[in-house]
Scaffold this motif. Sequence first.
Motif, PDB file in Angstrom:
ATOM      1  N   THR A 123       2.560 -26.045  48.383  1.00 51.06           N
ATOM      2  CA  THR A 123       1.576 -26.299  47.334  1.00 51.06           C
ATOM      3  C   THR A 123       0.551 -27.308  47.826  1.00 51.06           C
ATOM      4  N   HIS A 124      -0.498 -27.517  47.005  1.00 53.78           N
ATOM      5  CA  HIS A 124      -1.567 -28.448  47.365  1.00 53.78           C
ATOM      6  C   HIS A 124      -1.438 -29.749  46.575  1.00 53.78           C
ATOM      7  N   LYS A 125      -1.749 -30.848  47.232  1.00 51.28           N
ATOM      8  CA  LYS A 125      -1.682 -32.151  46.580  1.00 51.28           C
ATOM      9  C   LYS A 125      -2.782 -32.274  45.527  1.00 51.28           C
ATOM     10  N   LEU A 126      -2.429 -32.834  44.383  1.00 47.87           N
ATOM     11  CA  LEU A 126      -3.365 -32.993  43.275  1.00 47.87           C
ATOM     12  C   LEU A 126      -3.671 -34.462  43.039  1.00 47.87           C
ATOM     13  N   ASP A 127      -4.843 -34.729  42.461  1.00 45.24           N
ATOM     14  CA  ASP A 127      -5.176 -36.111  42.122  1.00 45.24           C
ATOM     15  C   ASP A 127      -4.614 -36.447  40.736  1.00 45.24           C
ATOM     16  N   ALA A 128      -4.950 -37.627  40.229  1.00 48.42           N
ATOM     17  CA  ALA A 128      -4.402 -38.089  38.948  1.00 48.42           C
ATOM     18  C   ALA A 128      -4.825 -37.200  37.784  1.00 48.42           C
ATOM     19  N   ASN A 129      -5.899 -36.441  37.975  1.00 43.74           N
ATOM     20  CA  ASN A 129      -6.388 -35.551  36.917  1.00 43.74           C
ATOM     21  C   ASN A 129      -5.897 -34.112  37.086  1.00 43.74           C
ATOM     22  N   GLY A 130      -5.020 -33.907  38.057  1.00 43.79           N
ATOM     23  CA  GLY A 130      -4.462 -32.577  38.268  1.00 43.79           C
ATOM     24  C   GLY A 130      -5.348 -31.638  39.055  1.00 43.79           C
ATOM     25  N   LYS A 131      -6.374 -32.173  39.722  1.00 42.66           N
ATOM     26  CA  LYS A 131      -7.266 -31.353  40.538  1.00 42.66           C
ATOM     27  C   LYS A 131      -6.888 -31.465  42.010  1.00 42.66           C
ATOM     28  N   GLU A 132      -7.125 -30.374  42.734  1.00 46.60           N
ATOM     29  CA  GLU A 132      -6.840 -30.387  44.168  1.00 46.60           C
ATOM     30  C   GLU A 132      -7.670 -31.440  44.878  1.00 46.60           C
ATOM     31  N   ILE A 133      -7.036 -32.122  45.823  1.00 43.37           N
ATOM     32  CA  ILE A 133      -7.741 -33.079  46.667  1.00 43.37           C
ATOM     33  C   ILE A 133      -8.315 -32.305  47.851  1.00 43.37           C
ATOM     34  N   LEU A 134      -9.630 -32.308  47.982  1.00 41.70           N
ATOM     35  CA  LEU A 134     -10.301 -31.561  49.040  1.00 41.70           C
ATOM     36  C   LEU A 134     -11.066 -32.515  49.946  1.00 41.70           C
ATOM     37  N   ASN A 135     -10.894 -32.338  51.240  1.00 46.51           N
ATOM     38  CA  ASN A 135     -11.558 -33.191  52.223  1.00 46.51           C
ATOM     39  C   ASN A 135     -12.426 -32.339  53.147  1.00 46.51           C
ATOM     40  N   PRO A 136     -13.750 -32.520  53.127  1.00 49.72           N
ATOM     41  CA  PRO A 136     -14.617 -31.768  54.044  1.00 49.72           C
ATOM     42  C   PRO A 136     -14.257 -32.076  55.499  1.00 49.72           C
ATOM     43  N   THR A 137     -13.885 -31.040  56.253  1.00 51.08           N
ATOM     44  CA  THR A 137     -13.354 -31.218  57.602  1.00 51.08           C
ATOM     45  C   THR A 137     -13.903 -30.124  58.516  1.00 51.08           C
ATOM     46  N   PRO A 138     -14.239 -30.449  59.774  1.00 53.15           N
ATOM     47  CA  PRO A 138     -14.687 -29.421  60.712  1.00 53.15           C
ATOM     48  C   PRO A 138     -13.647 -28.320  60.843  1.00 53.15           C
ATOM     49  N   ASN A 139     -14.109 -27.058  60.896  1.00 52.84           N
ATOM     50  CA  ASN A 139     -13.152 -25.960  60.890  1.00 52.84           C
ATOM     51  C   ASN A 139     -13.665 -24.760  61.685  1.00 52.84           C
ATOM     52  N   ALA A 140     -12.730 -23.935  62.121  1.00 50.67           N
ATOM     53  CA  ALA A 140     -12.944 -22.580  62.618  1.00 50.67           C
ATOM     54  C   ALA A 140     -11.690 -21.829  62.208  1.00 50.67           C
ATOM     55  N   ASP A 141     -11.748 -20.491  62.122  1.00 46.47           N
ATOM     56  CA  ASP A 141     -10.652 -19.772  61.473  1.00 46.47           C
ATOM     57  C   ASP A 141     -10.521 -18.369  62.042  1.00 46.47           C
ATOM     58  N   SER A 142      -9.296 -17.987  62.394  1.00 45.47           N
ATOM     59  CA  SER A 142      -8.975 -16.624  62.786  1.00 45.47           C
ATOM     60  C   SER A 142      -7.496 -16.419  62.497  1.00 45.47           C
ATOM     61  N   GLY A 143      -6.877 -15.458  63.168  1.00 40.26           N
ATOM     62  CA  GLY A 143      -5.461 -15.234  62.934  1.00 40.26           C
ATOM     63  C   GLY A 143      -5.004 -13.896  63.471  1.00 40.26           C
ATOM     64  N   ILE A 144      -3.706 -13.618  63.281  1.00 44.36           N
ATOM     65  CA  ILE A 144      -3.078 -12.396  63.752  1.00 44.36           C
ATOM     66  C   ILE A 144      -2.486 -11.668  62.560  1.00 44.36           C
ATOM     67  N   TYR A 145      -2.988 -10.454  62.270  1.00 44.85           N
ATOM     68  CA  TYR A 145      -2.404  -9.629  61.219  1.00 44.85           C
ATOM     69  C   TYR A 145      -1.149  -8.945  61.779  1.00 44.85           C
ATOM     70  N   LEU A 146      -0.059  -9.034  61.021  1.00 47.86           N
ATOM     71  CA  LEU A 146       1.193  -8.406  61.421  1.00 47.86           C
ATOM     72  C   LEU A 146       1.437  -7.161  60.586  1.00 47.86           C
ATOM     73  N   ARG A 147       1.862  -6.100  61.228  1.00 46.00           N
ATOM     74  CA  ARG A 147       2.204  -4.835  60.565  1.00 46.00           C
ATOM     75  C   ARG A 147       1.102  -4.339  59.628  1.00 46.00           C
ATOM     76  N   GLY A 148      -0.127  -4.472  60.076  1.00 45.55           N
ATOM     77  CA  GLY A 148      -1.249  -3.872  59.385  1.00 45.55           C
ATOM     78  C   GLY A 148      -1.707  -4.567  58.129  1.00 45.55           C
ATOM     79  N   ALA A 149      -1.191  -5.765  57.841  1.00 45.62           N
ATOM     80  CA  ALA A 149      -1.464  -6.397  56.552  1.00 45.62           C
ATOM     81  C   ALA A 149      -2.152  -7.743  56.703  1.00 45.62           C
ATOM     82  N   SER A 150      -3.253  -7.921  55.960  1.00 47.07           N
ATOM     83  CA  SER A 150      -3.924  -9.225  55.959  1.00 47.07           C
ATOM     84  C   SER A 150      -3.056 -10.293  55.302  1.00 47.07           C
TER      85      SER A 150
END
Length: 244
Positions: free
Chosen positions: A104-131
């Motif tokens: 799960t994602h960490k929430l703040d005192a108001n129950g909202k997700e804590i989001l931190n702008p961070t440098p990113n790149a994204d890919s991955g490996i699909y297994l058995r034909g499924a995203s």
Amino acid sequence: MKPVLLLLLTASLATTLSAADPAAGFVSLFNGKDLTGWVAPEGDNGHWKVIDGVLDYDALSEAPGKDKNLWTAKEYKDFTLHLDWRLKQTTGLYPMPVVLPDGTHKLDANGKEILNPTPNADSGIYLRGASKAQVNIWCWPIGSGEVYGYRMDKAMPPEVRAGVTPKMNADKPVGEWNTFEITMKGERLTVVLNGKTVIDNAQLPGVSASGKLALQHHGGRGKDGQMAAASSLIQFRNISIKEL
């Protein structure tokens, strides 16, 4: 040493590093020369390509529709997959949540997700034909190797969501090569990243019994001409598989 000899030795070393022979019992899925054994999306226009013995992607496939991934021609059931991957660079700031050990994602005192702008790149490996059954590659602090589709599925039992959450961040810095060993047996998945087990015998309920593998497209240029904040500027090499 003469310049010509040095150049030849350097080229030979580069070829050796990018096209190592597969381990005993494994079959190579990438010959280091072309896309033999792979199916590029129709209309891709050469954005999945081979450069100096390495499979390179620039996240700019021109294929219409959503499926811009590079797929194996063959389907696989139970297997161990070896491959090296390298994120070439990050492509912007992405609002990353704080992922807890239970998935799960960490929430703040108001129950909202804590989001931190961070440098990113994204890919991955699909297994058995499924995203949904995708082993992620990215820059999140939780580390690569997780199965986002299952971790984020609130209909899944807590033990499933926790099981597909990495036990540690074993990624090397952006720009360096990493090594995956991915094993699928039935509904069970184990992921070893750079010699460390990040996913240990996790269950993927409902995953297909067999299917193709895919290298994921993600991101691309937006309307402003800039790369999206999680684009798959990525390279692969030394891809091999052992069917179990």
